[in-house]
Enzyme design. Sequence first.
Site, PDB file in Angstrom:
ATOM      1  CB  CYS A   1      26.437  19.191 -47.804  1.00 19.22           C
ATOM      2  SG  CYS A   1      25.017  18.346 -47.079  1.00 19.22           S
TER       3      CYS A   1
ATOM      4  CG  ASN B   1      27.134  23.482 -46.013  1.00 18.11           C
ATOM      5  OD1 ASN B   1      27.019  22.611 -45.160  1.00 18.11           O
ATOM      6  ND2 ASN B   1      28.070  24.417 -45.954  1.00 18.11           N
TER       7      ASN B   1
END
Length: 609
Positions: free
Chosen positions: A2, A77
């Site tokens: 991400c 992430n």
Amino acid sequence: MCGIAGAVSFVNDMREEMKAYEQMQKALLRRGPDQRGIVISKEAAMIHTRLAVIDINGGRQPMKFRAGEREYTIVYNGELYNTAEIRSELEEDFEFETHSDTEVVLKSFVKWGADCVDKFNGIFAFAVHDSAEHRVFLARDRIGVKPLFYYMTKDMMLFASEIPALLAHPAVPHEIDAQSVAELILMAPGRTPGCGVIKGIEEVRPGWCGYYSAEGLKLREYWRLKAYELNETFEQTAEHVRELLLDSIRRQLVSDVPVCTFLSGGLDSSLISSVACAEMKKQGRVLDTFSVDYLDNDKYFQKSHFQPNSDPEFIRSMTEYLGTNHHWVVVDTPELVNALDEAAEARGLPGMADVDASLLLFCREIKKHGTVALSGECADEIFGGYPWYRDKDIRMTDGFPWAQSTAYRKRFLSDYYADKIDAEEYVYSAYRRTADYAMKLPKDNETEYRMKEMTQLNFHWFMQTLLDRKDRMSMYSGLEVRVPFCDYRIAEYMYNVKWEYKDYLGREKGLLREAMKDWLPESVLWRKKSPYPKTHNPNFLEAVTKKLRGILDGDCELLTQIVKREELEKLLLHGEHVQWYGQLMNLPQTIAFFTQLDCWLKKFNIKAV
């Protein structure tokens, strides 16, 4: 995988700057094209863009969890490769609503606080806002596979996966100073650990974490390479390496979307492909493999000490050996040159020229077929594969072995910055700090002592440059690339394996070859190391020369503020062939680097101060 970002203040009301947060999010959309979210409270804006890989429906972010009066919000992430083990431990205290590793990371923080990072095996960067304690926790994985930058004002902290997302916020000035110029001209494409190059932007270093509160940002190191006594026979060491690597590769194959592998025909990517292929066959599936090549490369290829043979024959050997569904990505010079500017935008900094640009194009093609790929990065740093590990003269040179070009580089500094920067001192002090940081044992002989320094230098510098490249070029196309050799267990174990074992049979990565000999055909197993494939076509030099010529004949005011025009003119005469950054960057790449620098200055409206 991400993109994450955020803005935190314990003075200002963060609910009043929605437009700025949307701009930060927009800058990260390529990292996470599938979903997006922003959660705003008085203290914090938590921003996310998602590339869905695990629990596609359940893993949406920002993710919240409430425990009594306490509320926690995470943006994350990465990938956690020991999710199942940690989740099992947490189930004594929590119920789980999803199968995502995001929820495991969040609840790990709720239970163990900052110590949660000690539990994780994975690649990650994340932030958790704890509203009750009025603070935000930041953390980055041990090796530094996933990025995390930040910028501080008097009463606010901004953080983001990438520099362009920070630059999207109006509080961040687009400025470079003398230190920035030293990084750009003397160090690039490397960066001093923790330095974000642009004035005021810094990076959470690999293996670091900490809290931002009203008292400011306090970071600490939670992991580093440590020296310890290792008394194993060669056979025991080979077995240990085999177990660690097989476990790492198998863990990293877990995904709810298709997984493929990079395949260059070299030792590292071939090993990963072989293990991945075997695991796929157990499930009745065929592995997709991908290789990059250049138009007419066979016509212009010339043997060298660093690259004695080209890749295609070995790639064909591996695809026949494994029976994979293989894909060739062939790049031509015009598209490679056109991608130089895009690569600088993707990295958020000028980078490795065509080495970046070709990877960007390669990842773009792979993304058409899948979302997750495994790659062989970092085996050379960890197992001692580079020439500077193995050539005694290079090894004992007092300085960065891949960047012996300071005298050449400083010639490019404009007069203004040449007066402000002591080039030799800047580079050597950075080298010395890292070498001195390496942990050694009192019993280490000269070779073992130096090898620990070399490993530390590679970890903090060369390897980070390659990991930056892999993350930015792949995520620019929404492709997640995993790096099994970067398992921290492999890194900390190999740091203490004696050089005699690593150099088994006098071959680079000899220990790795012996440990994994049952997984490859002989021709590939004992193939001499070959670097990332580059174009050998002379028309690339012609094309980048023309590109830089056009810049100098047009608007080059920003570039010539920091770079001496006369030196750029000399560069275009092709009279000198000095390595800018080891074997990866020679004359064509040096010219291309300056075109990227010009593009970057203009694209991000950078001002020199």
